[in-house]
Enzyme design. Structure first.
Site, PDB file in Angstrom:
ATOM      1  N   ASP A   1       0.861  -1.188   0.000  1.00  0.00           N
ATOM      2  CA  ASP A   1       0.000   0.000   0.000  1.00  0.00           C
ATOM      3  C   ASP A   1       0.899   1.240   0.000  1.00  0.00           C
ATOM      4  O   ASP A   1       1.862   1.324   0.778  1.00  0.00           O
ATOM      5  CB  ASP A   1      -0.909  -0.004   1.239  1.00  0.00           C
ATOM      6  CG  ASP A   1      -2.038   0.999   1.127  1.00  0.00           C
ATOM      7  OD1 ASP A   1      -3.201   0.584   1.141  1.00  0.00           O
ATOM      8  OD2 ASP A   1      -1.744   2.217   1.020  1.00  0.00           O
ATOM      9  N   ILE A   2       0.562   2.201  -0.860  1.00  0.00           N
ATOM     10  CA  ILE A   2       1.399   3.413  -0.990  1.00  0.00           C
ATOM     11  C   ILE A   2       1.285   4.318   0.236  1.00  0.00           C
ATOM     12  O   ILE A   2       2.187   5.125   0.507  1.00  0.00           O
ATOM     13  CB  ILE A   2       1.022   4.178  -2.290  1.00  0.00           C
ATOM     14  CG1 ILE A   2       2.187   5.012  -2.795  1.00  0.00           C
ATOM     15  CG2 ILE A   2      -0.221   5.015  -2.099  1.00  0.00           C
ATOM     16  CD1 ILE A   2       1.974   5.582  -4.190  1.00  0.00           C
TER      17      ILE A   2
ATOM     18  N   ASN B   1     -13.055  -2.806   2.338  1.00  0.00           N
ATOM     19  CA  ASN B   1     -14.108  -1.795   2.343  1.00  0.00           C
ATOM     20  C   ASN B   1     -14.911  -1.893   1.046  1.00  0.00           C
ATOM     21  O   ASN B   1     -14.329  -1.956  -0.042  1.00  0.00           O
ATOM     22  CB  ASN B   1     -13.496  -0.396   2.457  1.00  0.00           C
ATOM     23  CG  ASN B   1     -12.681  -0.230   3.733  1.00  0.00           C
ATOM     24  OD1 ASN B   1     -13.067  -0.722   4.790  1.00  0.00           O
ATOM     25  ND2 ASN B   1     -11.545   0.453   3.647  1.00  0.00           N
TER      26      ASN B   1
ATOM     27  N   GLN C   1     -14.398   2.821   1.142  1.00  0.00           N
ATOM     28  CA  GLN C   1     -13.686   2.424  -0.084  1.00  0.00           C
ATOM     29  C   GLN C   1     -13.346   3.670  -0.907  1.00  0.00           C
ATOM     30  O   GLN C   1     -14.201   4.517  -1.147  1.00  0.00           O
ATOM     31  CB  GLN C   1     -14.557   1.472  -0.923  1.00  0.00           C
ATOM     32  CG  GLN C   1     -13.820   0.917  -2.139  1.00  0.00           C
ATOM     33  CD  GLN C   1     -14.627  -0.139  -2.891  1.00  0.00           C
ATOM     34  OE1 GLN C   1     -15.818  -0.321  -2.645  1.00  0.00           O
ATOM     35  NE2 GLN C   1     -13.968  -0.837  -3.808  1.00  0.00           N
TER      36      GLN C   1
ATOM     37  N   HIS D   1     -10.125  -4.852  -3.120  1.00  0.00           N
ATOM     38  CA  HIS D   1      -8.800  -5.087  -2.532  1.00  0.00           C
ATOM     39  C   HIS D   1      -8.951  -5.518  -1.091  1.00  0.00           C
ATOM     40  O   HIS D   1      -9.808  -5.022  -0.354  1.00  0.00           O
ATOM     41  CB  HIS D   1      -7.893  -3.857  -2.643  1.00  0.00           C
ATOM     42  CG  HIS D   1      -8.555  -2.576  -2.255  1.00  0.00           C
ATOM     43  ND1 HIS D   1      -9.452  -1.918  -3.070  1.00  0.00           N
ATOM     44  CD2 HIS D   1      -8.447  -1.823  -1.138  1.00  0.00           C
ATOM     45  CE1 HIS D   1      -9.875  -0.816  -2.463  1.00  0.00           C
ATOM     46  NE2 HIS D   1      -9.285  -0.735  -1.286  1.00  0.00           N
TER      47      HIS D   1
ATOM     48  N   HIS E   1      -7.019  -5.582   2.393  1.00  0.00           N
ATOM     49  CA  HIS E   1      -5.892  -4.994   3.141  1.00  0.00           C
ATOM     50  C   HIS E   1      -5.335  -6.030   4.119  1.00  0.00           C
ATOM     51  O   HIS E   1      -6.103  -6.712   4.816  1.00  0.00           O
ATOM     52  CB  HIS E   1      -6.375  -3.815   3.993  1.00  0.00           C
ATOM     53  CG  HIS E   1      -6.840  -2.613   3.248  1.00  0.00           C
ATOM     54  ND1 HIS E   1      -6.035  -1.516   3.003  1.00  0.00           N
ATOM     55  CD2 HIS E   1      -8.044  -2.306   2.703  1.00  0.00           C
ATOM     56  CE1 HIS E   1      -6.734  -0.590   2.358  1.00  0.00           C
ATOM     57  NE2 HIS E   1      -7.954  -1.042   2.166  1.00  0.00           N
TER      58      HIS E   1
HETATM   59  P1  5GP Z   1      -9.675   1.765   0.422  1.00  0.00           P
HETATM   60  O1  5GP Z   1      -9.819   3.080   1.139  1.00  0.00           O
HETATM   61  O2  5GP Z   1     -10.332   1.828  -0.952  1.00  0.00           O
HETATM   62  O3  5GP Z   1     -10.092   0.567   1.218  1.00  0.00           O
HETATM   63  O4  5GP Z   1      -8.125   1.571   0.209  1.00  0.00           O
HETATM   64  C1  5GP Z   1      -7.424   2.068  -0.906  1.00  0.00           C
HETATM   65  C2  5GP Z   1      -5.965   1.904  -0.578  1.00  0.00           C
HETATM   66  O5  5GP Z   1      -5.238   2.052  -1.779  1.00  0.00           O
HETATM   67  C3  5GP Z   1      -5.442   2.958   0.401  1.00  0.00           C
HETATM   68  O6  5GP Z   1      -4.913   2.316   1.555  1.00  0.00           O
HETATM   69  C4  5GP Z   1      -4.394   3.697  -0.401  1.00  0.00           C
HETATM   70  O7  5GP Z   1      -3.263   4.054   0.358  1.00  0.00           O
HETATM   71  C5  5GP Z   1      -4.039   2.716  -1.489  1.00  0.00           C
HETATM   72  N1  5GP Z   1      -3.611   3.348  -2.722  1.00  0.00           N
HETATM   73  C6  5GP Z   1      -4.232   4.380  -3.359  1.00  0.00           C
HETATM   74  N2  5GP Z   1      -3.546   4.696  -4.490  1.00  0.00           N
HETATM   75  C7  5GP Z   1      -2.492   3.836  -4.552  1.00  0.00           C
HETATM   76  C8  5GP Z   1      -1.432   3.672  -5.494  1.00  0.00           C
HETATM   77  O8  5GP Z   1      -1.308   4.378  -6.500  1.00  0.00           O
HETATM   78  N3  5GP Z   1      -0.536   2.700  -5.239  1.00  0.00           N
HETATM   79  C9  5GP Z   1      -0.633   1.892  -4.148  1.00  0.00           C
HETATM   80  N4  5GP Z   1       0.325   0.964  -3.973  1.00  0.00           N
HETATM   81  N5  5GP Z   1      -1.608   2.022  -3.226  1.00  0.00           N
HETATM   82  C10 5GP Z   1      -2.546   2.977  -3.445  1.00  0.00           C
END
Ligand code: 5GP
Ligand code: ZN
Length: 141
Positions: free
Chosen positions: A30-31, A86, A93, A99, A101
């Site tokens: 995760d970035i 999420n 989300q 995805h 985590h």
């Molecule tokens: P969500 O909030 O949708 O459950 O999680 C999305 C996740 O994707 C976040 O933890 C965010 O840091 C990660 N993320 C968003 N953009 C990028 C990206 O360009 N590269 C990577 N490796 N992770 C990303």
């Protein structure tokens, strides 16, 4: 899907730090990690959320989850780990490609602080039984 961030990560047009890949899934760092080792596992097929996911895609994804979790555990020796997914913006989300985590846990200051406020008083065993019947009526074969 052409405008999906994670599809672009899978096809390599956006760089990522890969941990694992097979015909069906892709795992990468995760970035914006919540804790050291925070990893994402995604299906190569574009599905926005769990509601769109076929049993086959789910099987291919979750089959790999124990290996990813164990590799993170063996590497960083966390004391625990949250697996989190999420679905939908109100649920947190932000990227609309499914995805999972993997969030290794170290201590109460490790950066991840979920709140879990139970409402046992509002949900008596009788109410829970009714809710279960409603859900069961909608279980697809
Ligand atoms: P969500 O909030 O949708 O459950 O999680 C999305 C996740 O994707 C976040 O933890 C965010 O840091 C990660 N993320 C968003 N953009 C990028 C990206 O360009 N590269 C990577 N490796 N992770 C990303
Ligand atoms: Zn996608």
């Amino acid at each position: 899907m052409s405008d999906c961030l994670f599809c672009k990560i899978i096809d390599g047009s956006i760089p990522s730090t890969k941990i694992y890949e097979d015909d069906y899934v892709y795992a990468f760092m995760d970035i914006g990690p919540l804790t050291k080792g925070h990893t994402l596992l995604i299906p190569k097929e574009h599905v926005a959320n769990v509601f769109e996911m076929s049993e086959e895609t789910a099987a291919n994804l979750f089959k790999v989850a124990p290996r990813i979790a164990s590799a993170i555990k063996d590497t960083f020796k966390p004391v625990g780990m949250n697996l989190l997914n999420n679905n939908g913006a109100p649920a947190g989300q932000s990227v609309f490609h499914f995805h999972l985590h993997f969030i290794p846990r170290y201590d109460e200051t490790d950066g991840y602080k979920p709140t879990w406020i139970t409402k046992e008083d509002a949900y008596t065993p009788e109410i829970l039984k009714g809710l279960a019947e409603e859900i069961k009526a909608n279980l697809k074969k």
